[in-house]
Design a protein around this motif. Structure first.
Motif, PDB file in Angstrom:
ATOM      1  N   GLU A  40       0.818  -1.213   0.000  1.00 41.86           N
ATOM      2  CA  GLU A  40       0.000   0.000   0.000  1.00 41.86           C
ATOM      3  C   GLU A  40       0.848   1.257   0.000  1.00 41.86           C
ATOM      4  O   GLU A  40       0.472   2.268  -0.607  1.00 41.86           O
ATOM      5  CB  GLU A  40      -0.929  -0.008   1.214  1.00 41.86           C
ATOM      6  N   ILE A  41       1.989   1.233   0.677  1.00 40.08           N
ATOM      7  CA  ILE A  41       2.834   2.424   0.741  1.00 40.08           C
ATOM      8  C   ILE A  41       3.343   2.816  -0.641  1.00 40.08           C
ATOM      9  O   ILE A  41       3.446   3.997  -0.976  1.00 40.08           O
ATOM     10  CB  ILE A  41       4.014   2.197   1.726  1.00 40.08           C
ATOM     11  N   LEU A  42       3.635   1.800  -1.487  1.00 41.07           N
ATOM     12  CA  LEU A  42       4.068   2.086  -2.852  1.00 41.07           C
ATOM     13  C   LEU A  42       2.901   2.575  -3.699  1.00 41.07           C
ATOM     14  O   LEU A  42       3.063   3.468  -4.540  1.00 41.07           O
ATOM     15  CB  LEU A  42       4.677   0.830  -3.483  1.00 41.07           C
ATOM     16  N   LYS A  43       1.717   1.990  -3.483  1.00 44.44           N
ATOM     17  CA  LYS A  43       0.548   2.433  -4.242  1.00 44.44           C
ATOM     18  C   LYS A  43       0.267   3.912  -3.991  1.00 44.44           C
ATOM     19  O   LYS A  43      -0.016   4.672  -4.917  1.00 44.44           O
ATOM     20  CB  LYS A  43      -0.668   1.595  -3.856  1.00 44.44           C
ATOM     21  N   ARG A  44       0.323   4.309  -2.711  1.00 48.14           N
ATOM     22  CA  ARG A  44       0.042   5.722  -2.382  1.00 48.14           C
ATOM     23  C   ARG A  44       1.127   6.642  -2.920  1.00 48.14           C
ATOM     24  O   ARG A  44       0.846   7.732  -3.432  1.00 48.14           O
ATOM     25  CB  ARG A  44      -0.074   5.879  -0.866  1.00 48.14           C
ATOM     26  N   GLY A  92       0.016   9.145  -8.412  1.00 47.61           N
ATOM     27  CA  GLY A  92      -0.132  10.200  -9.408  1.00 47.61           C
ATOM     28  C   GLY A  92       0.474   9.879 -10.754  1.00 47.61           C
ATOM     29  O   GLY A  92       0.360  10.688 -11.689  1.00 47.61           O
ATOM     30  N   LEU A  93       1.124   8.754 -10.891  1.00 54.83           N
ATOM     31  CA  LEU A  93       1.802   8.402 -12.130  1.00 54.83           C
ATOM     32  C   LEU A  93       0.900   7.579 -13.044  1.00 54.83           C
ATOM     33  O   LEU A  93      -0.064   6.964 -12.592  1.00 54.83           O
ATOM     34  CB  LEU A  93       3.073   7.601 -11.827  1.00 54.83           C
ATOM     35  N   SER A  94       1.262   7.594 -14.323  1.00 60.33           N
ATOM     36  CA  SER A  94       0.533   6.755 -15.279  1.00 60.33           C
ATOM     37  C   SER A  94       0.858   5.292 -15.012  1.00 60.33           C
ATOM     38  O   SER A  94       1.836   4.964 -14.326  1.00 60.33           O
ATOM     39  CB  SER A  94       0.932   7.122 -16.715  1.00 60.33           C
ATOM     40  N   ALA A  95       0.044   4.384 -15.561  1.00 60.98           N
ATOM     41  CA  ALA A  95       0.244   2.957 -15.327  1.00 60.98           C
ATOM     42  C   ALA A  95       1.621   2.504 -15.812  1.00 60.98           C
ATOM     43  O   ALA A  95       2.277   1.665 -15.180  1.00 60.98           O
ATOM     44  CB  ALA A  95      -0.850   2.156 -16.036  1.00 60.98           C
TER      45      ALA A  95
END
Length: 423
Positions: free
Chosen positions: A32-36, A40-43
């Protein structure tokens, strides 16, 4: 008629593909920490950063295990082997779970234990002979090791025959073959990796690092410069990435070999010291790891401005290892891609965020392990007096005396010893 036959075969092939049940897609295991942090970045760029961060973490962990020594590297190889086997077997179970085949999972793991018992028993008998000789309880297991291994396998074979169920015979034989091919890919190849490690850690590190370097640099070149598709099995692979990865890997292998060749810890064969119960890497380095002067070919003298160059002979072998890792090694990945497409899955598992399963990262390593083992046995390995001496020392006294008399007689016939020499 030939055209009609080809059309019918195509229809059968399409029908067989459509009959493969859909496998549930893997879940997103990204922390989750990486997801947050990357929300803001593209896939595309999010995947880039996730792959990059996890790659650095894995490389750091790999260096730590190298520092801990050969035994930890062997445990790492065994752990990767078990996990890769689990991922492939799980795919088979997910695809055909609706048939509720009896004993499929139990027999799969039983065969894994049998094959590992056989291969690791062979390693113990080969490299730990002096240790085994001191343990009476192990002598029986080593003496009859192959018979015990065969008996264990026969037990599993009989269990499989007893598990056959009417109307599912063909499917059960599919799964039997699935298990054995998986064993061939994972267990035998990991055994070769450990055999390479015993020849010297450098034969373990340079090939593995070359594959890792090729994977990373091909991805980077393909990400930034890729325009031309390479192969339909892997649409994201490009010629730009393939060529960039090749040159980068060759340069990396040459430089990396230079640094490793300077240290006994990496170049000496891994041996087990029965007195200290530890693996040791101490020796007088062979000629492969002693600096030599080479003449530069005339065509390169004008470009480099050098007439001679000092380098380790092993660096020449690194060219062969790096070239294979760059040109042939990727075909292991293409093979894995074809396998995944056949069963409509993106990755083998979701163990490593951004990378997929362990098998997704080691699909090229197994092919590399076989090449290195064949390369060593064909061009490098010669008679090993110390290994032969170890085998002689565990013989019975009368057997040792017989060997001594035979060797003495042979040396006398060759004129190396005088007939009057006693001893």
């Amino acid at each position: 008629q030939e055209v009609d036959l080809e059309e019918r075969l195509c229809e059968l092939d399409l029908r067989s593909d459509s009959d493969v049940p859909d496998v549930p897609p893997p879940t997103d295991s990204t922390p989750e920490i990486l997801k947050r942090a990357l929300s803001g970045l593209s896939a595309r760029w999010k995947n880039w950063w996730i792959r990059g961060i996890l790659t650095l973490v894995m490389i750091s962990g790999f260096f730590l295990i190298i520092y801990l020594g050969s035994f930890m590297l062997m445990l790492l190889v065994l752990s990767i082997q078990v996990k890769c086997y689990h991922e492939i077997i799980t795919i088979g179970y997910r695809v055909y779970h609706s048939y509720d085949l009896p004993w499929f999972r139990s027999l799969s793991w039983y065969f894994l234990l049998c094959v590992n018992y056989f291969f690791y028993g062979e390693t113990v008998a080969d490299y730990f002979a002096t240790f085994v000789q001191r343990r009476e309880q192990l002598q029986f297991l080593i003496r009859y090791h192959r018979f015990i291994s065969f008996a264990l396998y026969l037990t599993g074979f009989c269990m499989f025959v007893l598990s056959l169920v009417k109307k599912h015979y063909r499917l059960q034989f599919y799964m039997f073959a699935w298990t054995h091919v998986t064993l061939l890919i994972t267990v035998t190849q990991s055994h070769l990796v450990i055999q390479n490690l015993f020849e010297g850690m450098i034969w373990f590190l340079v090939p593995i690092s070359s594959v890792i370097c090729n994977d990373i640099t091909a991805y980077i070149f393909g990400f930034f410069f890729g325009r031309t598709p390479l192969i339909k099995l892997s649409p994201k692979k490009t010629w730009e990435g393939f060529i960039g990865g090749f040159f980068s890997t060759v340069v990396f292998g040459f430089i990396f070999s230079y640094f490793l060749a300077q240290h006994q810890y990496f170049v000496c064969p891994v041996e087990y010291n029965s007195e200290t119960n530890r693996f040791v890497t101490e020796c007088e380095p062979s000629e492969l790891f002693q600096m030599k002067k080479y003449s530069v070919p005339p065509l390169l003298q004008a470009v480099l401005g050098w007439e001679t160059v000092n380098m380790y002979p092993f660096q020449m072998h690194s060219f062969a290892l790096s070239t294979f890792a760059s040109l042939i090694g990727p075909f292991g990945g293409f093979f894995a891609s074809g396998f995944k497409r056949a069963f409509k899955i993106k990755d083998f598992a979701d163990t490593i965020p951004g990378h997929g399963g362990i098998m997704d990262r080691f699909d090229c390593q197994y092919l590399m392990a076989t090449f290195v083992h064949v390369y060593i046995t064909s061009f490098i390995r010669g008679p090993n007096p110390s290994k032969l001496l170890k085998q002689l020392l565990i013989l019975q006294p009368e057997q040792q005396l017989s060997v001594y008399k035979t060797l003495k007689s042979h040396l006398v016939e060759k004129g190396i010893l005088q007939p009057s020499l006693r001893g």
